[in-house]
Design a protein around this motif. Structure first.
Motif, PDB file in Angstrom:
ATOM      1  N   SER A 221       0.853  -1.178   0.000  1.00  0.00           N
ATOM      2  CA  SER A 221       0.000   0.000   0.000  1.00  0.00           C
ATOM      3  C   SER A 221       0.890   1.230   0.000  1.00  0.00           C
ATOM      4  O   SER A 221       2.071   1.158   0.344  1.00  0.00           O
ATOM      5  CB  SER A 221      -0.924   0.024   1.226  1.00  0.00           C
ATOM      6  OG  SER A 221      -0.161   0.268   2.401  1.00  0.00           O
ATOM      7  N   ILE A 222       0.326   2.351  -0.395  1.00  0.00           N
ATOM      8  CA  ILE A 222       1.081   3.610  -0.371  1.00  0.00           C
ATOM      9  C   ILE A 222       1.516   3.927   1.058  1.00  0.00           C
ATOM     10  O   ILE A 222       2.624   4.406   1.306  1.00  0.00           O
ATOM     11  CB  ILE A 222       0.235   4.757  -0.936  1.00  0.00           C
ATOM     12  CG1 ILE A 222      -0.126   4.495  -2.400  1.00  0.00           C
ATOM     13  CG2 ILE A 222       0.976   6.080  -0.804  1.00  0.00           C
ATOM     14  CD1 ILE A 222       1.070   4.354  -3.309  1.00  0.00           C
ATOM     15  N   ALA A 223       0.626   3.647   2.023  1.00  0.00           N
ATOM     16  CA  ALA A 223       0.947   3.912   3.423  1.00  0.00           C
ATOM     17  C   ALA A 223       2.147   3.088   3.879  1.00  0.00           C
ATOM     18  O   ALA A 223       3.046   3.591   4.562  1.00  0.00           O
ATOM     19  CB  ALA A 223      -0.265   3.610   4.302  1.00  0.00           C
ATOM     20  N   SER A 224       2.176   1.821   3.500  1.00  0.00           N
ATOM     21  CA  SER A 224       3.281   0.957   3.907  1.00  0.00           C
ATOM     22  C   SER A 224       4.587   1.415   3.269  1.00  0.00           C
ATOM     23  O   SER A 224       5.643   1.416   3.909  1.00  0.00           O
ATOM     24  CB  SER A 224       2.983  -0.495   3.526  1.00  0.00           C
ATOM     25  OG  SER A 224       2.971  -0.658   2.126  1.00  0.00           O
ATOM     26  N   PHE A 225       4.524   1.826   2.023  1.00  0.00           N
ATOM     27  CA  PHE A 225       5.719   2.298   1.324  1.00  0.00           C
ATOM     28  C   PHE A 225       6.239   3.577   1.973  1.00  0.00           C
ATOM     29  O   PHE A 225       7.443   3.737   2.208  1.00  0.00           O
ATOM     30  CB  PHE A 225       5.408   2.539  -0.155  1.00  0.00           C
ATOM     31  CG  PHE A 225       6.614   2.861  -0.989  1.00  0.00           C
ATOM     32  CD1 PHE A 225       7.375   1.841  -1.547  1.00  0.00           C
ATOM     33  CD2 PHE A 225       6.995   4.177  -1.211  1.00  0.00           C
ATOM     34  CE1 PHE A 225       8.502   2.133  -2.317  1.00  0.00           C
ATOM     35  CE2 PHE A 225       8.109   4.480  -1.968  1.00  0.00           C
ATOM     36  CZ  PHE A 225       8.868   3.462  -2.530  1.00  0.00           C
ATOM     37  N   ALA A 226       5.324   4.509   2.283  1.00  0.00           N
ATOM     38  CA  ALA A 226       5.718   5.774   2.916  1.00  0.00           C
ATOM     39  C   ALA A 226       6.340   5.534   4.281  1.00  0.00           C
ATOM     40  O   ALA A 226       7.360   6.147   4.635  1.00  0.00           O
ATOM     41  CB  ALA A 226       4.498   6.688   3.040  1.00  0.00           C
ATOM     42  N   LEU A 227       5.747   4.623   5.046  1.00  0.00           N
ATOM     43  CA  LEU A 227       6.272   4.313   6.372  1.00  0.00           C
ATOM     44  C   LEU A 227       7.663   3.704   6.274  1.00  0.00           C
ATOM     45  O   LEU A 227       8.553   4.007   7.080  1.00  0.00           O
ATOM     46  CB  LEU A 227       5.321   3.352   7.088  1.00  0.00           C
ATOM     47  CG  LEU A 227       5.691   2.961   8.524  1.00  0.00           C
ATOM     48  CD1 LEU A 227       5.824   4.193   9.398  1.00  0.00           C
ATOM     49  CD2 LEU A 227       4.641   2.014   9.090  1.00  0.00           C
ATOM     50  N   TYR A 228       7.871   2.866   5.288  1.00  0.00           N
ATOM     51  CA  TYR A 228       9.181   2.254   5.040  1.00  0.00           C
ATOM     52  C   TYR A 228      10.216   3.346   4.750  1.00  0.00           C
ATOM     53  O   TYR A 228      11.302   3.386   5.345  1.00  0.00           O
ATOM     54  CB  TYR A 228       9.053   1.307   3.848  1.00  0.00           C
ATOM     55  CG  TYR A 228      10.144   0.269   3.683  1.00  0.00           C
ATOM     56  CD1 TYR A 228      11.495   0.590   3.832  1.00  0.00           C
ATOM     57  CD2 TYR A 228       9.823  -1.044   3.334  1.00  0.00           C
ATOM     58  CE1 TYR A 228      12.482  -0.364   3.651  1.00  0.00           C
ATOM     59  CE2 TYR A 228      10.806  -2.003   3.154  1.00  0.00           C
ATOM     60  CZ  TYR A 228      12.136  -1.651   3.307  1.00  0.00           C
ATOM     61  OH  TYR A 228      13.120  -2.595   3.127  1.00  0.00           O
ATOM     62  N   VAL A 229       9.868   4.270   3.846  1.00  0.00           N
ATOM     63  CA  VAL A 229      10.785   5.351   3.466  1.00  0.00           C
ATOM     64  C   VAL A 229      11.102   6.233   4.665  1.00  0.00           C
ATOM     65  O   VAL A 229      12.269   6.547   4.932  1.00  0.00           O
ATOM     66  CB  VAL A 229      10.176   6.205   2.333  1.00  0.00           C
ATOM     67  CG1 VAL A 229      11.044   7.447   2.060  1.00  0.00           C
ATOM     68  CG2 VAL A 229      10.037   5.379   1.054  1.00  0.00           C
ATOM     69  N   PHE A 230      10.062   6.655   5.379  1.00  0.00           N
ATOM     70  CA  PHE A 230      10.262   7.500   6.551  1.00  0.00           C
ATOM     71  C   PHE A 230      11.215   6.839   7.551  1.00  0.00           C
ATOM     72  O   PHE A 230      12.142   7.473   8.073  1.00  0.00           O
ATOM     73  CB  PHE A 230       8.925   7.771   7.256  1.00  0.00           C
ATOM     74  CG  PHE A 230       8.074   8.808   6.586  1.00  0.00           C
ATOM     75  CD1 PHE A 230       8.636   9.895   5.946  1.00  0.00           C
ATOM     76  CD2 PHE A 230       6.687   8.698   6.607  1.00  0.00           C
ATOM     77  CE1 PHE A 230       7.849  10.860   5.330  1.00  0.00           C
ATOM     78  CE2 PHE A 230       5.891   9.652   5.993  1.00  0.00           C
ATOM     79  CZ  PHE A 230       6.476  10.735   5.355  1.00  0.00           C
ATOM     80  N   SER A 231      10.968   5.572   7.826  1.00  0.00           N
ATOM     81  CA  SER A 231      11.690   4.864   8.882  1.00  0.00           C
ATOM     82  C   SER A 231      13.180   4.722   8.576  1.00  0.00           C
ATOM     83  O   SER A 231      14.030   4.979   9.426  1.00  0.00           O
ATOM     84  CB  SER A 231      11.069   3.486   9.127  1.00  0.00           C
ATOM     85  OG  SER A 231       9.739   3.617   9.569  1.00  0.00           O
ATOM     86  N   ILE A 232      13.507   4.335   7.340  1.00  0.00           N
ATOM     87  CA  ILE A 232      14.926   4.135   7.038  1.00  0.00           C
ATOM     88  C   ILE A 232      15.642   5.469   6.871  1.00  0.00           C
ATOM     89  O   ILE A 232      16.845   5.574   7.161  1.00  0.00           O
ATOM     90  CB  ILE A 232      15.128   3.222   5.806  1.00  0.00           C
ATOM     91  CG1 ILE A 232      14.536   3.838   4.536  1.00  0.00           C
ATOM     92  CG2 ILE A 232      14.525   1.856   6.066  1.00  0.00           C
ATOM     93  CD1 ILE A 232      14.786   2.987   3.297  1.00  0.00           C
ATOM     94  N   PHE A 233      14.928   6.513   6.436  1.00  0.00           N
ATOM     95  CA  PHE A 233      15.547   7.838   6.344  1.00  0.00           C
ATOM     96  C   PHE A 233      15.853   8.383   7.736  1.00  0.00           C
ATOM     97  O   PHE A 233      16.928   8.945   7.979  1.00  0.00           O
ATOM     98  CB  PHE A 233      14.622   8.799   5.589  1.00  0.00           C
ATOM     99  CG  PHE A 233      15.253  10.134   5.282  1.00  0.00           C
ATOM    100  CD1 PHE A 233      16.459  10.213   4.607  1.00  0.00           C
ATOM    101  CD2 PHE A 233      14.623  11.313   5.648  1.00  0.00           C
ATOM    102  CE1 PHE A 233      17.042  11.438   4.307  1.00  0.00           C
ATOM    103  CE2 PHE A 233      15.187  12.544   5.358  1.00  0.00           C
ATOM    104  CZ  PHE A 233      16.398  12.616   4.685  1.00  0.00           C
ATOM    105  N   VAL A 234      14.921   8.217   8.661  1.00  0.00           N
ATOM    106  CA  VAL A 234      15.141   8.644  10.047  1.00  0.00           C
ATOM    107  C   VAL A 234      16.318   7.900  10.653  1.00  0.00           C
ATOM    108  O   VAL A 234      17.168   8.494  11.335  1.00  0.00           O
ATOM    109  CB  VAL A 234      13.868   8.416  10.896  1.00  0.00           C
ATOM    110  CG1 VAL A 234      14.184   8.534  12.390  1.00  0.00           C
ATOM    111  CG2 VAL A 234      12.784   9.416  10.515  1.00  0.00           C
ATOM    112  N   MET A 235      16.419   6.597  10.403  1.00  0.00           N
ATOM    113  CA  MET A 235      17.524   5.814  10.948  1.00  0.00           C
ATOM    114  C   MET A 235      18.862   6.268  10.375  1.00  0.00           C
ATOM    115  O   MET A 235      19.874   6.306  11.083  1.00  0.00           O
ATOM    116  CB  MET A 235      17.298   4.325  10.653  1.00  0.00           C
ATOM    117  CG  MET A 235      16.116   3.715  11.383  1.00  0.00           C
ATOM    118  SD  MET A 235      16.183   3.915  13.187  1.00  0.00           S
ATOM    119  CE  MET A 235      17.572   2.852  13.573  1.00  0.00           C
TER     120      MET A 235
END
Length: 233
Positions: free
Chosen positions: A123-137
């Motif tokens: 889903s778009i939500a899952s993809f966005a959450l993935y991007v956010f999470s690894i960028f923050v890390m």
């Protein structure tokens, strides 16, 4: 500072980091294939596809890359006459490119897998959450690197504590969905689609809060590197 200079340097950094990432992607694929084969003989919990399987490991990988990047690229770029401001902006842009590229690659690989297995949760939500999470890390790893590089190991420990606190704040922002990235039991039994159960407005609020947190982290990185002495060998 010219925008084209930032984009050019960012492209070079991105290409270099993608070279590192090819090893990571290859290892993740190999491990996933081995576990998938073993799963046909032994009953154990496993992710439904490579996209889900890669989530937690990608966060750890980006955290490590963030630590390495601060010590690797800044001295080299300054040695070439590039300003600290351009360096920081370029590294941030390159990190964003990488944060989009990894989930995109794993999504495409999972889609190819779905042609044979028929299983593909996305889903778009899952993809966005993935991007956010690894960028923050990535940014957290970068901040820790700055703490040890600019100061000493004792101050560096304070930066580690700051990173842990920031990660906690990020988890609170996505409370109820971020567990899919931290809790491996849930990662193996639930899909992002079933975990991310926000209304559109709630997801938007969490996204805006995440962008604000990222902006604060980038400002901190910029301020810390503004007059940071660089060891050029």
């Amino acid at each position: 500072m010219k925008a084209n200079s930032v984009m050019k340097v960012a492209r070079d950094i991105y290409i270099e980091q993608m070279k590192w990432s090819l090893w990571f992607i290859g290892i993740m694929m190999a491990v996933y294939i081995v576990l998938s084969i073993a799963h046909s003989y032994i009953d154990f919990s496993s992710a439904n596809n490579l996209f889900l399987f890669s989530a937690g490991s990608s966060m750890i990988y980006m955290f490590v890359i963030g630590i390495i990047a601060g010590a690797t690229f800044l001295p080299q770029l300054i040695k070439l006459g590039i300003t600290r401001k351009t360096c920081v902006y370029s590294m941030a842009v390159a990190a964003l490119y990488l944060s989009v590229s990894l989930p995109l690659i794993f999504s495409l690989l999972a889609l190819i897998e779905a042609l044979f297995s028929g299983l593909f949760q996305f889903s778009i939500a899952s993809f966005a959450l993935y991007v956010f999470s690894i960028f923050v890390m990535y940014l957290l790893g970068w901040i820790i690197n700055i703490g040890f590089y600019k100061f000493n190991w004792m101050i560096g420990l304070i930066f580690i504590a700051f990173a842990i606190f920031t990660d906690y704040i990020y988890a609170l922002i996505w409370s109820g969905s971020i567990v899919a990235l931290y809790d491996f039991d849930m990662l193996f039994t639930e899909t992002f689609e079933t975990v991310v159960r926000y209304s559109n407005s709630s997801f938007l609020i969490s996204s805006v809060q995440t962008l604000l947190l990222i902006a604060i982290m980038l400002i901190i990185i910029r301020l810390l590197t503004k007059n940071m002495p660089v060891k050029i060998k």
